[in-house]
Design a protein around this motif. Sequence first.
Motif, PDB file in Angstrom:
ATOM      1  N   LEU A   1     -20.337   1.224 -13.318  1.00 43.79           N
ATOM      2  CA  LEU A   1     -20.148   2.124 -12.495  1.00 43.79           C
ATOM      3  C   LEU A   1     -19.241   2.942 -12.406  1.00 43.79           C
ATOM      4  CD1 LEU A   1     -20.562  -0.855  -9.250  1.00 43.79           C
ATOM      5  CD2 LEU A   1     -22.679   1.050 -10.131  1.00 43.79           C
ATOM      6  N   SER A   2     -18.352   2.438 -13.310  1.00 45.18           N
ATOM      7  CA  SER A   2     -17.555   3.159 -13.689  1.00 45.18           C
ATOM      8  C   SER A   2     -17.515   3.379 -15.347  1.00 45.18           C
ATOM      9  CB  SER A   2     -15.321   2.822 -14.298  1.00 45.18           C
ATOM     10  OG  SER A   2     -15.671   1.534 -14.979  1.00 45.18           O
ATOM     11  N   ASP A   3     -17.329   4.926 -15.791  1.00 44.82           N
ATOM     12  CA  ASP A   3     -17.178   4.875 -17.081  1.00 44.82           C
ATOM     13  C   ASP A   3     -16.825   3.839 -17.886  1.00 44.82           C
ATOM     14  OD1 ASP A   3     -14.514   5.477 -17.330  1.00 44.82           O
ATOM     15  OD2 ASP A   3     -14.105   7.469 -17.272  1.00 44.82           O
ATOM     16  N   GLY A   4     -15.900   2.549 -18.018  1.00 45.99           N
ATOM     17  CA  GLY A   4     -15.191   1.758 -18.839  1.00 45.99           C
ATOM     18  C   GLY A   4     -14.209   2.084 -18.748  1.00 45.99           C
ATOM     19  N   LYS A   5     -12.973   3.450 -18.154  1.00 53.03           N
ATOM     20  CA  LYS A   5     -12.111   3.733 -18.501  1.00 53.03           C
ATOM     21  C   LYS A   5     -11.023   3.071 -17.476  1.00 53.03           C
ATOM     22  CE  LYS A   5     -12.691   7.951 -20.818  1.00 53.03           C
ATOM     23  NZ  LYS A   5     -12.810   9.062 -20.948  1.00 53.03           N
ATOM     24  N   ILE A   6      -9.955   2.229 -17.592  1.00 54.34           N
ATOM     25  CA  ILE A   6      -9.347   1.804 -17.026  1.00 54.34           C
ATOM     26  C   ILE A   6      -8.060   2.435 -17.269  1.00 54.34           C
ATOM     27  CG2 ILE A   6      -7.768  -0.140 -16.235  1.00 54.34           C
ATOM     28  CD1 ILE A   6      -9.899  -2.104 -17.388  1.00 54.34           C
ATOM     29  N   THR A   7      -7.128   2.969 -16.099  1.00 54.09           N
ATOM     30  CA  THR A   7      -6.567   3.882 -15.911  1.00 54.09           C
ATOM     31  C   THR A   7      -5.092   3.164 -14.908  1.00 54.09           C
ATOM     32  OG1 THR A   7      -7.554   6.183 -16.045  1.00 54.09           O
ATOM     33  CG2 THR A   7      -5.939   6.414 -15.790  1.00 54.09           C
ATOM     34  N   TYR A   8      -3.792   3.923 -15.651  1.00 54.99           N
ATOM     35  CA  TYR A   8      -3.247   2.934 -14.507  1.00 54.99           C
ATOM     36  C   TYR A   8      -2.235   4.430 -14.469  1.00 54.99           C
ATOM     37  CZ  TYR A   8      -5.148  -1.486 -15.301  1.00 54.99           C
ATOM     38  OH  TYR A   8      -5.259  -2.423 -15.863  1.00 54.99           O
ATOM     39  N   ASP A   9      -1.163   4.816 -13.364  1.00 55.82           N
ATOM     40  CA  ASP A   9       0.183   5.870 -12.918  1.00 55.82           C
ATOM     41  C   ASP A   9       0.918   4.870 -13.934  1.00 55.82           C
ATOM     42  OD1 ASP A   9       0.513   3.885 -10.835  1.00 55.82           O
ATOM     43  OD2 ASP A   9       0.418   5.455  -9.936  1.00 55.82           O
ATOM     44  N   ILE A  10       2.326   4.952 -13.547  1.00 58.66           N
ATOM     45  CA  ILE A  10       3.577   4.840 -14.130  1.00 58.66           C
ATOM     46  C   ILE A  10       3.696   3.763 -13.208  1.00 58.66           C
ATOM     47  CG2 ILE A  10       4.896   5.741 -12.017  1.00 58.66           C
ATOM     48  CD1 ILE A  10       6.471   6.488 -14.997  1.00 58.66           C
ATOM     49  N   HIS A  11       3.585   3.383 -12.367  1.00 57.25           N
ATOM     50  CA  HIS A  11       3.893   2.202 -10.942  1.00 57.25           C
ATOM     51  C   HIS A  11       3.014   0.938 -10.779  1.00 57.25           C
ATOM     52  CE1 HIS A  11       6.689   4.135  -9.101  1.00 57.25           C
ATOM     53  NE2 HIS A  11       5.968   5.494  -9.252  1.00 57.25           N
ATOM     54  N   GLY A  12       1.814   1.475 -11.928  1.00 62.29           N
ATOM     55  CA  GLY A  12       0.310   0.470 -12.631  1.00 62.29           C
ATOM     56  C   GLY A  12      -0.534   0.547 -11.399  1.00 62.29           C
ATOM     57  N   VAL A  13      -0.403   1.104 -10.928  1.00 66.98           N
ATOM     58  CA  VAL A  13      -1.603   1.310  -9.511  1.00 66.98           C
ATOM     59  C   VAL A  13      -3.132   2.216 -10.167  1.00 66.98           C
ATOM     60  CG1 VAL A  13      -2.891   2.051  -7.729  1.00 66.98           C
ATOM     61  CG2 VAL A  13      -0.409   2.322  -7.536  1.00 66.98           C
ATOM     62  N   GLU A  14      -4.039   1.053 -10.313  1.00 71.72           N
ATOM     63  CA  GLU A  14      -5.914   1.480 -11.258  1.00 71.72           C
ATOM     64  C   GLU A  14      -6.260   2.496 -10.562  1.00 71.72           C
ATOM     65  OE1 GLU A  14      -9.474  -1.380 -11.831  1.00 71.72           O
ATOM     66  OE2 GLU A  14      -7.748  -2.370 -11.209  1.00 71.72           O
ATOM     67  N   TYR A  15      -6.839   2.750 -11.005  1.00 68.20           N
ATOM     68  CA  TYR A  15      -7.805   4.313 -11.033  1.00 68.20           C
ATOM     69  C   TYR A  15      -9.382   3.955 -11.585  1.00 68.20           C
ATOM     70  CZ  TYR A  15      -3.352   6.564  -8.944  1.00 68.20           C
ATOM     71  OH  TYR A  15      -2.406   6.803  -8.382  1.00 68.20           O
ATOM     72  N   LYS A  16     -10.287   4.462 -11.214  1.00 67.45           N
ATOM     73  CA  LYS A  16     -11.086   4.621 -11.442  1.00 67.45           C
ATOM     74  C   LYS A  16     -12.183   5.058 -10.918  1.00 67.45           C
ATOM     75  CE  LYS A  16     -11.778  -0.684 -12.124  1.00 67.45           C
ATOM     76  NZ  LYS A  16     -11.836  -0.571 -13.235  1.00 67.45           N
ATOM     77  N   SER A  17     -13.428   6.196 -11.551  1.00 63.88           N
ATOM     78  CA  SER A  17     -13.851   6.769 -10.870  1.00 63.88           C
ATOM     79  C   SER A  17     -15.750   6.401 -10.899  1.00 63.88           C
ATOM     80  CB  SER A  17     -13.971   8.180 -12.168  1.00 63.88           C
ATOM     81  OG  SER A  17     -12.453   8.899 -11.763  1.00 63.88           O
ATOM     82  N   PHE A  18     -15.675   6.276 -10.106  1.00 62.20           N
ATOM     83  CA  PHE A  18     -17.343   6.334  -9.547  1.00 62.20           C
ATOM     84  C   PHE A  18     -18.315   7.437  -9.573  1.00 62.20           C
ATOM     85  CE2 PHE A  18     -14.439   2.737  -8.073  1.00 62.20           C
ATOM     86  CZ  PHE A  18     -15.051   1.720  -8.718  1.00 62.20           C
ATOM     87  N   HIS A  19     -19.487   7.596  -9.398  1.00 58.84           N
ATOM     88  CA  HIS A  19     -20.561   8.162  -9.759  1.00 58.84           C
ATOM     89  C   HIS A  19     -20.844   8.519  -7.954  1.00 58.84           C
ATOM     90  CE1 HIS A  19     -23.241  11.436 -10.192  1.00 58.84           C
ATOM     91  NE2 HIS A  19     -22.909  11.696 -11.330  1.00 58.84           N
ATOM     92  N   VAL A  20     -20.884   9.079  -6.942  1.00 62.42           N
ATOM     93  CA  VAL A  20     -21.049   9.869  -6.055  1.00 62.42           C
ATOM     94  C   VAL A  20     -23.496   9.170  -5.894  1.00 62.42           C
ATOM     95  CG1 VAL A  20     -21.699  12.534  -5.998  1.00 62.42           C
ATOM     96  CG2 VAL A  20     -21.662  10.804  -3.921  1.00 62.42           C
ATOM     97  N   ARG A  21     -23.912   9.936  -6.964  1.00 57.10           N
ATOM     98  CA  ARG A  21     -24.924   9.658  -6.807  1.00 57.10           C
ATOM     99  C   ARG A  21     -25.431   8.311  -7.077  1.00 57.10           C
ATOM    100  NH1 ARG A  21     -26.390  14.675  -9.963  1.00 57.10           N
ATOM    101  NH2 ARG A  21     -26.050  13.327 -11.559  1.00 57.10           N
ATOM    102  N   ASP A  22     -24.332   7.531  -7.785  1.00 66.39           N
ATOM    103  CA  ASP A  22     -24.872   5.837  -8.023  1.00 66.39           C
ATOM    104  C   ASP A  22     -25.067   5.149  -6.083  1.00 66.39           C
ATOM    105  OD1 ASP A  22     -25.461   5.866 -10.595  1.00 66.39           O
ATOM    106  OD2 ASP A  22     -23.011   5.076 -10.706  1.00 66.39           O
ATOM    107  N   GLY A  23     -23.820   5.394  -5.874  1.00 66.26           N
ATOM    108  CA  GLY A  23     -23.153   5.153  -4.096  1.00 66.26           C
ATOM    109  C   GLY A  23     -24.590   5.650  -3.595  1.00 66.26           C
ATOM    110  N   HIS A  24     -24.836   6.841  -3.602  1.00 67.81           N
ATOM    111  CA  HIS A  24     -25.809   7.048  -2.768  1.00 67.81           C
ATOM    112  C   HIS A  24     -27.078   6.693  -2.675  1.00 67.81           C
ATOM    113  CE1 HIS A  24     -29.144  10.310  -0.676  1.00 67.81           C
ATOM    114  NE2 HIS A  24     -28.452   9.820  -0.130  1.00 67.81           N
ATOM    115  N   ARG A  25     -27.529   6.553  -3.948  1.00 65.66           N
ATOM    116  CA  ARG A  25     -28.235   4.998  -4.637  1.00 65.66           C
ATOM    117  C   ARG A  25     -28.261   3.566  -4.350  1.00 65.66           C
ATOM    118  NH1 ARG A  25     -29.088  10.712  -5.484  1.00 65.66           N
ATOM    119  NH2 ARG A  25     -29.876  11.071  -6.317  1.00 65.66           N
ATOM    120  N   ILE A  26     -27.608   3.769  -3.429  1.00 64.51           N
ATOM    121  CA  ILE A  26     -27.296   1.939  -3.541  1.00 64.51           C
ATOM    122  C   ILE A  26     -27.440   2.019  -1.969  1.00 64.51           C
ATOM    123  CG2 ILE A  26     -25.679   0.469  -2.429  1.00 64.51           C
ATOM    124  CD1 ILE A  26     -24.612   1.410  -5.517  1.00 64.51           C
ATOM    125  N   LYS A  27     -27.379   3.301  -1.392  1.00 61.92           N
ATOM    126  CA  LYS A  27     -27.184   3.172   0.126  1.00 61.92           C
ATOM    127  C   LYS A  27     -28.938   3.194   0.288  1.00 61.92           C
ATOM    128  CE  LYS A  27     -23.443   4.041   2.566  1.00 61.92           C
ATOM    129  NZ  LYS A  27     -22.999   2.930   3.399  1.00 61.92           N
TER     130      LYS A  27
END
Length: 173
Positions: A21-47
Motif C-alpha cells: 500500500l506504500s512504497d516501503g519507505k519509512i520517513t520521519y521528521d525531526i520529532h519522530g513523526v512518521e510519514y507514508k504516502s498512499f496511492h489514491v487509486r488504491d484507496g478508490h479501488r478498495i472503496k
Amino acid sequence: MRLQDKIQRITTVVFDVDGVLSDGKITYDIHGVEYKSFHVRDGHRIKLLHRVGYHTGIITGRHSPVVAHRAKELEIKMLYQGAIDKLAVYEQMKNEYQLVDEQIAYIGDDIIDIPVLRRAGLAACVPDAIEDVRREVDIITQCRGGEGAAGEFIERILQEAGHWPIIMERYWR
C-alpha cells in the motif's frame, strides 16, 4: 486450480502495508513523526470492493498511527498492526470473521508474508518483491507498491469475478 476459479471464491482482500500500500519507505521528521504516502487509486479501488460486497483487511508487521488513519478513512474493518507472526494473526482473523482460506486474497512483498501467501486462496505480490515471495504467488502486479499495485490487484479480482462492468456503468453515464 485455475486462477479464475480461485478469484470466484474470494470474499475478502487483505493487504500488507509497507511495500504494497506504500512504497516501503519509512520517513520521519525531526520529532519522530512518521510519514507514508498512499496511492489514491488504491484507496478508490478498495472503496469499489466494498461497494460490491467484499471485505478488506490489513495485516502489517509494524504499528503506525498513519496506517490506522488510512484504514479508518477507507473503512477497512480488519486492521492488525504489529503482526510479527502474520500467520498467527491471519488465523485469528479467519476465526474472528468466520472465513476459510479459499475466501481470502492476500498481497505482500517480503519474507514475513510468505506463510500467509501460502495459505490464502489467492496470493499476489508486487514486482519488486523478493524472489522467494514471487515464487509463492498466483499474480505479480505490474505496478510497484505505493504506485497502484493494490488497485491493479483489486481490478483484476473485480474483472475476473464479473463485477467490473457493473462498477463501470456508474462512470459511463
